[in-house]
Design a protein around this motif. Structure first.
Motif, PDB file in Angstrom:
ATOM      1  N   CYS A 106      -3.802  -0.546  -1.618  1.00  0.00           N
ATOM      2  CA  CYS A 106      -4.586  -1.303  -0.571  1.00  0.00           C
ATOM      3  C   CYS A 106      -5.069  -0.114   0.518  1.00  0.00           C
ATOM      4  O   CYS A 106      -4.031   0.391   1.273  1.00  0.00           O
ATOM      5  N   ASP A 108      -6.686  -1.322   3.505  1.00  0.00           N
ATOM      6  CA  ASP A 108      -6.724  -1.846   4.868  1.00  0.00           C
ATOM      7  C   ASP A 108      -6.328  -3.450   4.469  1.00  0.00           C
ATOM      8  O   ASP A 108      -7.333  -4.214   4.022  1.00  0.00           O
ATOM      9  N   GLU A 109      -5.242  -4.128   4.858  1.00  0.00           N
ATOM     10  CA  GLU A 109      -4.852  -5.322   4.866  1.00  0.00           C
ATOM     11  C   GLU A 109      -5.610  -6.413   5.518  1.00  0.00           C
ATOM     12  O   GLU A 109      -6.002  -7.436   5.054  1.00  0.00           O
ATOM     13  N   ALA A 110      -6.182  -5.890   6.814  1.00  0.00           N
ATOM     14  CA  ALA A 110      -7.245  -6.801   7.473  1.00  0.00           C
ATOM     15  C   ALA A 110      -8.301  -7.166   6.759  1.00  0.00           C
ATOM     16  O   ALA A 110      -8.903  -8.184   7.031  1.00  0.00           O
ATOM     17  N   THR A 111      -8.983  -6.263   5.904  1.00  0.00           N
ATOM     18  CA  THR A 111     -10.137  -6.696   5.263  1.00  0.00           C
ATOM     19  C   THR A 111     -10.069  -6.687   3.714  1.00  0.00           C
ATOM     20  O   THR A 111     -11.068  -7.152   2.856  1.00  0.00           O
ATOM     21  N   CYS A 112      -8.681  -6.829   3.160  1.00  0.00           N
ATOM     22  CA  CYS A 112      -8.501  -7.121   1.945  1.00  0.00           C
ATOM     23  C   CYS A 112      -8.934  -8.358   1.333  1.00  0.00           C
ATOM     24  O   CYS A 112      -8.463  -9.492   1.793  1.00  0.00           O
ATOM     25  N   ARG A 113      -9.859  -8.625   0.559  1.00  0.00           N
ATOM     26  CA  ARG A 113     -10.295  -9.884  -0.050  1.00  0.00           C
ATOM     27  C   ARG A 113      -9.317 -10.712  -0.852  1.00  0.00           C
ATOM     28  O   ARG A 113      -9.227 -11.835  -0.944  1.00  0.00           O
ATOM     29  N   ARG A 116      -6.758 -11.998   1.446  1.00  0.00           N
ATOM     30  CA  ARG A 116      -7.375 -13.081   2.101  1.00  0.00           C
ATOM     31  C   ARG A 116      -7.310 -14.123   1.423  1.00  0.00           C
ATOM     32  O   ARG A 116      -6.904 -15.666   1.498  1.00  0.00           O
TER      33      ARG A 116
END
Length: 150
Positions: A106, A108-113, A116
């Motif tokens: 990964c 970027d966890e914030a943008t990981c689809r 999410r």
């Protein structure tokens, strides 16, 4: 998916809860629990030790010894037991409360689809599993009948 070890733990707890609901409950030997639950005795010894260490059951020695519930079935959290027996329940390590670990691939966890999507599914699962108790399992036949009409 829960492990066979967890299924045996639940079957043993249901047998102990059924005994606790009797007019004159008594402690059950490991042989009696195995017979009532269908769980192999050799696995139950290890499983019941884990469950006892979690404070859910108590063991007594002596002539009338055996195992009994140490908590009311409404106080036995299935999610706590699941974590104790099977470990983390999250589908991804980055979603786990107790064993959080960033996914190796990964960026970027914030943008990981993936995170999410599975996070939303896992959140729905948590809402149910976190509220589930042994008492709910004792009443599950009635719930299944209401839902599925069987």
């Amino acid at each position: 998916m829960i492990t066979q070890k967890m299924k045996y733990a639940l079957k043993a707890l249901l047998a102990l809860a059924d005994e606790a609901a009797r007019d004159q409950p008594r402690a059950l030997t490991i042989e009696e629990i195995a017979a009532r639950s269908g769980a192999p005795k050799r696995f139950l010894e290890h499983i019941l030790l884990d469950v006892r260490n979690a404070g859910v059951i108590a063991s007594m020695r002596g002539r009338s010894g055996g195992y009994r519930l140490a908590k009311n079935p409404s106080e036995v959290s299935i999610s706590d037991l699941l974590r104790r027996i099977d470990g983390p329940i999250a589908p991804l390590p980055c979603l786990s409360r107790s064993a959080y670990q960033r996914c190796e691939d990964c960026t970027d966890e914030a943008t990981c689809r993936i995170r999410r999507t599975f996070g939303e599914v896992f959140w729905s699962y948590l809402l149910i599993i976190e509220s589930l108790t042994l008492e709910d399992m004792l009443r599950s036949d009635a719930c299944v009948e209401q839902i599925f009409g069987t």
